[in-house]
Design a protein around this motif. Structure first.
Motif, PDB file in Angstrom:
ATOM      1  N   LYS A  36       0.907  -1.290  -0.018  1.00  0.00           N
ATOM      2  CA  LYS A  36       0.133  -0.005   0.040  1.00  0.00           C
ATOM      3  C   LYS A  36       0.860   1.278   0.016  1.00  0.00           C
ATOM      4  N   TYR A  37       1.511   1.480  -1.053  1.00  0.00           N
ATOM      5  CA  TYR A  37       2.451   2.762  -1.134  1.00  0.00           C
ATOM      6  C   TYR A  37       1.686   3.857  -1.432  1.00  0.00           C
ATOM      7  N   ASN A  38       2.486   4.948  -1.207  1.00  0.00           N
ATOM      8  CA  ASN A  38       1.724   6.322  -1.333  1.00  0.00           C
ATOM      9  C   ASN A  38       2.064   6.829  -2.856  1.00  0.00           C
ATOM     10  N   ARG A  39       3.335   6.592  -3.253  1.00  0.00           N
ATOM     11  CA  ARG A  39       3.933   7.041  -4.374  1.00  0.00           C
ATOM     12  C   ARG A  39       4.873   6.191  -4.905  1.00  0.00           C
ATOM     13  N   VAL A  79      14.312   2.486   3.803  1.00  0.00           N
ATOM     14  CA  VAL A  79      15.099   3.398   4.689  1.00  0.00           C
ATOM     15  C   VAL A  79      13.922   4.324   5.284  1.00  0.00           C
ATOM     16  N   PRO A  80      13.917   4.504   6.667  1.00  0.00           N
ATOM     17  CA  PRO A  80      12.904   5.362   7.272  1.00  0.00           C
ATOM     18  C   PRO A  80      13.273   6.512   7.154  1.00  0.00           C
ATOM     19  N   GLU A  81      12.418   7.581   6.636  1.00  0.00           N
ATOM     20  CA  GLU A  81      12.577   8.825   6.503  1.00  0.00           C
ATOM     21  C   GLU A  81      12.323   9.653   7.836  1.00  0.00           C
ATOM     22  N   ASP A  82      10.927   9.330   8.531  1.00  0.00           N
ATOM     23  CA  ASP A  82      10.461   9.659   9.760  1.00  0.00           C
ATOM     24  C   ASP A  82       9.675   8.727  10.143  1.00  0.00           C
ATOM     25  N   GLU A  83       9.027   9.142  11.316  1.00  0.00           N
ATOM     26  CA  GLU A  83       7.760   7.917  12.030  1.00  0.00           C
ATOM     27  C   GLU A  83       6.926   7.360  11.132  1.00  0.00           C
ATOM     28  N   ASN A  84       6.529   8.251  10.011  1.00  0.00           N
ATOM     29  CA  ASN A  84       5.244   7.850   8.999  1.00  0.00           C
ATOM     30  C   ASN A  84       5.951   7.626   7.546  1.00  0.00           C
ATOM     31  N   LYS A  85       7.085   7.639   7.543  1.00  0.00           N
ATOM     32  CA  LYS A  85       7.582   7.673   6.051  1.00  0.00           C
ATOM     33  C   LYS A  85       8.787   6.823   5.589  1.00  0.00           C
ATOM     34  N   VAL A  86       8.545   5.893   4.736  1.00  0.00           N
ATOM     35  CA  VAL A  86       9.634   4.891   4.720  1.00  0.00           C
ATOM     36  C   VAL A  86       9.728   4.656   2.977  1.00  0.00           C
ATOM     37  N   ILE A  87      11.170   4.750   2.770  1.00  0.00           N
ATOM     38  CA  ILE A  87      11.416   4.993   1.484  1.00  0.00           C
ATOM     39  C   ILE A  87      12.098   3.437   0.895  1.00  0.00           C
ATOM     40  N   GLY A  88      11.568   2.768   0.116  1.00  0.00           N
ATOM     41  CA  GLY A  88      11.874   1.345  -0.408  1.00  0.00           C
ATOM     42  C   GLY A  88      12.631   1.352  -1.571  1.00  0.00           C
ATOM     43  N   VAL A 104       9.562   3.011  -3.703  1.00  0.00           N
ATOM     44  CA  VAL A 104       8.401   3.182  -3.271  1.00  0.00           C
ATOM     45  C   VAL A 104       8.334   4.057  -1.984  1.00  0.00           C
ATOM     46  N   GLU A 105       7.226   4.938  -1.556  1.00  0.00           N
ATOM     47  CA  GLU A 105       7.284   5.591  -0.607  1.00  0.00           C
ATOM     48  C   GLU A 105       5.918   5.021   0.436  1.00  0.00           C
ATOM     49  N   THR A 106       6.303   4.436   1.453  1.00  0.00           N
ATOM     50  CA  THR A 106       5.034   3.769   2.290  1.00  0.00           C
ATOM     51  C   THR A 106       5.072   4.244   3.607  1.00  0.00           C
ATOM     52  N   ASN A 107       4.208   3.928   4.660  1.00  0.00           N
ATOM     53  CA  ASN A 107       3.938   4.355   5.762  1.00  0.00           C
ATOM     54  C   ASN A 107       4.770   3.538   6.844  1.00  0.00           C
TER      55      ASN A 107
END
Length: 469
Positions: A36-39, A79-88, A104-107
């Motif tokens: 369920k990625y965001n973008r 790679v975690p960007e912050d608490e609610n964003k992870v770059i895969g 991908v950018e996911t939560n």
């Protein structure tokens, strides 16, 4: 969605894909069902080739070192960007070769099992993309080869098991122009020899046909190359005709010079010296004989002009054939005795209707050749002439045991100026026009002439002329 269903759906979609973009679209769709990625987007050679949504972009400048490490690791990483964003980063790999990266950018960071699942999808994507690339290269190569083959001025055919399975552009033009060419190609392909070259006349034009056999994936295929060589053949014929004309002029000059020299010498003797009656008669006989040779030579030249212009005409009359044959034999008796050739005659007596003068000319020419081209190496030299009636045909057979004719010369002896093997015939007088004229006379009578011969053993000429009522 159950993982088995995801795999089934993904496999179905990539199996129908015809472009890389369609494969990447199926991949992103499947990834979205998993995490369920965001973008997301796919990069290849540092270029974004697909994004979801279309305007989706992620600043990757801060991940430059990480991406280099990823190229060596070739495994998914998040790679975690912050608490609610992870770059895969999901590398698309085939055989340790990085084809691209799905970003991908996911939560939240996926589990190890999900990461492995994504790696499997990425691996399948890599295989499919690489296969599509290879397929495109094959198609491009096929198109390239076809363009080359279609640019050739020669027709190229590929035959497999008696069926033409490929034809270049020129081959199609040839098939359209020449009826029956396809049958000729298949026939040549089925000949036992794996390679070969032959020249064939098709529709009044000449073609060089080259055959090569190759083994392709365990199947023998024949490559047939068809090249129009009419212009080359015509040029060669012109060159050959020019050479033959040169020889002809030399032959005629020689044939003219010999009797003229004899006539001149004997005439000067008669004019300047007193000779006894017996010598006088002998000299006059020689002059007469040489004059007749000149007359025959000039008649040949005149007849040849009639043959070339198509204006030779026949005068039909009835006459007894054996009397005509006897007159020919008597005319050649001195030559046969000089060369030691025994002339044998077997003639069925009957009346024929033809041009007497021209039939005499044909028989004289054939018998003259049989005597002149005798084999000096043989103790017994024979020239035979047989005349018979076969149904409604006059059949004349002239046979000898002389030097014979080679298979190559047998196809050419009726051509104008042709004189065969000079090493064997240089002593025989003649212009090389006799058989040309004889064939035309026989043709005008509606008849045929055939030759059977073997070099060193002799020749047989068979003339058939239909009889008129």
């Amino acid at each position: 969605m159950e993982i088995e269903m995801l795999f089934s759906t993904f496999m179905l979609e990539i199996s129908k894909a015809r472009t890389e973009k369609e494969v990447y679209t199926a991949l992103l769709k499947t990834i979205k069902n998993v995490i369920k990625y965001n973008r997301a987007f796919v990069i290849k050679d540092s270029n974004v080739i697909l994004s979801d949504p279309l305007e989706a972009r992620i600043d990757l400048s801060s991940y430059a070192d990480y991406l280099e490490w990823l190229k060596e690791r070739l495994l998914p990483a998040f790679v975690p960007e912050d608490e609610n964003k992870v770059i895969g980063f999901i590398p698309l790999v085939k055989q340790d070769k990085l084809l691209g990266i799905a970003v991908v950018e996911t939560n939240q960071e996926p589990t190890f099992e999900v990461s492995n699942t994504l790696q499997t999808f990425a691996f399948l994507t890599g295989i499919t993309v690489e296969n599509l690339v290879l397929l495109e290269q094959v198609q491009d190569s096929e198109k390239y080869i076809k363009e080359i083959l279609n640019s050739l001025s020669d027709g190229v055919f590929v035959v497999d098991k008696g069926v033409i399975e490929f034809k270049n552009k020129k081959a199609l033009e040839l098939l359209e122009k020449y009826n029956g060419l396809d049958e000729i190609i298949i026939e040549i392909a089925q000949i036992g020899e794996k390679t070969g070259i032959l020249t064939k006349e098709i529709g009044n034009e000449y073609f060089a046909i080259i055959k090569n056999t190759i083994d392709y994936l365990g199947s023998e295929k024949q490559i047939i190359n068809v090249s129009n060589v009419t212009s080359q053949m015509e040029l060669e014929k012109l060159k050959q005709l020019d050479r033959m004309k040169t020889e002809f002029v030399a032959n005629v000059s020689h044939e003219l010079r010999t009797p003229l020299a004899a006539i001149k010498a004997y005439t000067e003797t008669l004019l300047n010296m007193e000779v006894d009656p017996e010598s006088n008669k002998e000299f006059l006989g020689t002059i007469m004989e040489q004059s007749e040779k000149l007359e025959m030579l000039l008649n040949d030249l005149l007849d040849f002009t009639l043959v070339e212009s198509g204006t030779m005409e026949l005068e039909f009359s009835e006459f007894e054939i054996c009397k005509l044959v006897d007159s020919v034999v008597k005319k050649l008796i001195k030559l046969s005795e000089k060369l030691g050739v025994k002339v044998l005659v077997n003639c069925d007596s009957f009346e024929v209707k033809a041009d007497k003068k021209r039939i005499f000319q044909v028989i004289y020419n054939l018998l003259d050749n049989a005597i002149k081209f005798s084999d000096k190496q043989k103790d017994e030299r024979i020239a035979k002439i047989a005349v018979k009636k076969s149904e409604d045909d006059l059949v004349i057979i002239v046979e000898d045991n002389g030097i014979g004719i080679s298979p190559e010369d047998k196809e050419k002896i009726f051509e104008k100026f042709y004189r065969g093997d000079r090493s064997l015939t240089y002593e025989a007088s003649g212009t090389g026009l006799g058989l040309t004229i004889a064939r035309e006379i026989i043709r005008l009578h509606g008849g045929t002439i055939e030759v059977e011969s073997q070099k060193g053993e002799g020749s047989k000429f068979i003339v058939r002329i239909p009889q008129r009522a």
